[in-house]
Scaffold this motif. Structure first.
Motif, PDB file in Angstrom:
ATOM      1  N   PRO A  36       3.423   1.450  -0.538  1.00 23.66           N
ATOM      2  CA  PRO A  36       4.406   2.542  -0.617  1.00 23.66           C
ATOM      3  C   PRO A  36       4.359   3.482   0.577  1.00 23.66           C
ATOM      4  CG  PRO A  36       2.645   2.856  -2.221  1.00 23.66           C
ATOM      5  CD  PRO A  36       2.486   1.469  -1.672  1.00 23.66           C
ATOM      6  N   VAL A  37       3.191   3.639   1.173  1.00 23.05           N
ATOM      7  CA  VAL A  37       3.068   4.522   2.345  1.00 23.05           C
ATOM      8  C   VAL A  37       3.788   3.905   3.539  1.00 23.05           C
ATOM      9  CG1 VAL A  37       1.466   5.639   3.923  1.00 23.05           C
ATOM     10  CG2 VAL A  37       0.876   5.436   1.510  1.00 23.05           C
TER      11      VAL A  37
ATOM     12  N   ALA B  82       7.100   5.308   5.470  1.00 17.75           N
ATOM     13  CA  ALA B  82       7.075   5.616   6.902  1.00 17.75           C
ATOM     14  C   ALA B  82       8.144   4.825   7.649  1.00 17.75           C
ATOM     15  CB  ALA B  82       5.687   5.316   7.467  1.00 17.75           C
ATOM     16  N   GLU B  83       8.347   3.574   7.270  1.00 12.76           N
ATOM     17  CA  GLU B  83       9.365   2.775   7.950  1.00 12.76           C
ATOM     18  C   GLU B  83      10.774   3.253   7.609  1.00 12.76           C
ATOM     19  OE1 GLU B  83       8.401  -1.334   7.140  1.00 12.76           O
ATOM     20  OE2 GLU B  83       7.074  -1.388   8.893  1.00 12.76           O
ATOM     21  N   ARG B  84      10.972   3.707   6.371  1.00 13.38           N
ATOM     22  CA  ARG B  84      12.286   4.284   6.031  1.00 13.38           C
ATOM     23  C   ARG B  84      12.543   5.547   6.839  1.00 13.38           C
ATOM     24  NH1 ARG B  84      10.797   2.959   0.713  1.00 13.38           N
ATOM     25  NH2 ARG B  84      10.149   5.128   0.369  1.00 13.38           N
ATOM     26  N   ALA B  85      11.533   6.399   6.956  1.00 17.05           N
ATOM     27  CA  ALA B  85      11.697   7.640   7.720  1.00 17.05           C
ATOM     28  C   ALA B  85      12.020   7.338   9.181  1.00 17.05           C
ATOM     29  CB  ALA B  85      10.433   8.490   7.619  1.00 17.05           C
TER      30      ALA B  85
ATOM     31  N   VAL C 119      -0.837   9.695   2.557  1.00 14.82           N
ATOM     32  CA  VAL C 119      -1.386   8.774   1.560  1.00 14.82           C
ATOM     33  C   VAL C 119      -1.777   9.540   0.302  1.00 14.82           C
ATOM     34  CG1 VAL C 119      -2.213   7.229   3.356  1.00 14.82           C
ATOM     35  CG2 VAL C 119      -3.746   8.980   2.439  1.00 14.82           C
ATOM     36  N   THR C 120      -1.821   8.819  -0.805  1.00 14.15           N
ATOM     37  CA  THR C 120      -2.291   9.377  -2.070  1.00 14.15           C
ATOM     38  C   THR C 120      -3.478   8.540  -2.531  1.00 14.15           C
ATOM     39  OG1 THR C 120      -0.051  10.093  -2.670  1.00 14.15           O
ATOM     40  CG2 THR C 120      -1.682   9.955  -4.440  1.00 14.15           C
TER      41      THR C 120
END
Length: 230
Positions: A22-23, A27-30, A105-106
């Motif tokens: 998900p991270v 990041a790639e979407r942003a 990150v979470t």
């Protein structure tokens, strides 16, 4: 022959201490949204999957630099920006934006409490092939050192990350334990360097039949604490 006391624990990051997918996707979407704003012709011609394929092909052509994910991303962006008539200097801006999101990150819920407890008894060093910057994550300050593939010039399963960690800690391999989720890059690679190993298997996956089993298997770091901290 007695087993020497454990002094050092090395830990993988992605999918061991936090979920990676998900991270990276965020990041790639942003980054792609940003490209739509500053280089729309490029963004329209290359969706996220196409950008990924371009990076993969570039890494295959540059095997001596493939361990440096940031450099591969920048080089890929430069080539595509130039191809579509944009300033190549935008690539560095895009990388900084990507890394900002990459570091959001979470950690899994067990991770921070476990690292605090383990850190009281053992030296902790993080080892990653990725480009997350630990000091920019919620795990800042919990490791004696944080190393990535760029620091040592090679990615796991090459031995360089493990060897650097042992040197920094002043430890023999048998005094160290590596925790990681990847059977090849973590468990087999650490074992080949003489470290003890534990497979962090959060998803109840089958162990590869062609690999010798790990030293032990844990579902999370809370289980590790239960085994190592009285």
């Amino acid at each position: 022959m007695s087993v020497p006391p454990l002094r050092l624990i090395t830990l993988d990051l992605d999918d061991t201490l936090w979920p990676c997918k998900p991270v990276i996707e965020g990041a790639e979407r942003a980054l792609h949204d940003w490209l739509h704003a500053v280089a729309p012709r490029l963004a329209e011609a290359h969706d996220i999957a196409a950008l990924r394929r371009h990076r993969q092909r570039l890494a295959e052509r540059l095997p001596h630099r493939a361990h440096d994910l940031g450099e591969i991303r920048v080089r890929s962006l430069r080539l595509l920006l130039a191809r579509h008539g944009y300033r190549v200097g935008l690539a560095e801006v895009g990388l900084r934006l990507f890394l900002d999101h990459r570091n959001r990150v979470t950690p899994y819920p067990d991770v921070i409490p476990a690292l605090h407890l383990l850190g009281r008894r053992y030296r902790l060093i993080s080892l990653t092939n990725g480009n997350a910057e630990v000091q920019a994550t919620p795990l800042n300050g919990l490791f004696a050192h944080s190393l990535n593939a760029v620091d040592v010039g090679a990615a796991k399963p090459a031995p360089a990350l493990f060897e650097r960690a042992l040197a920094l800690a002043g430890c023999r391999p048998e005094e160290a334990l590596h925790l990681g989720d990847d059977p090849v890059r973590d468990v087999a690679a650490a074992r080949a360097c003489g470290l003890r190993t534990a497979w962090i298997d959060r998803d109840a996956r089958p162990w590869p039949e062609d690999l010798a089993p790990p030293g032990w298997r844990a579902i999370d770091l809370a289980e590790v604490v239960g085994r190592l901290v009285p």
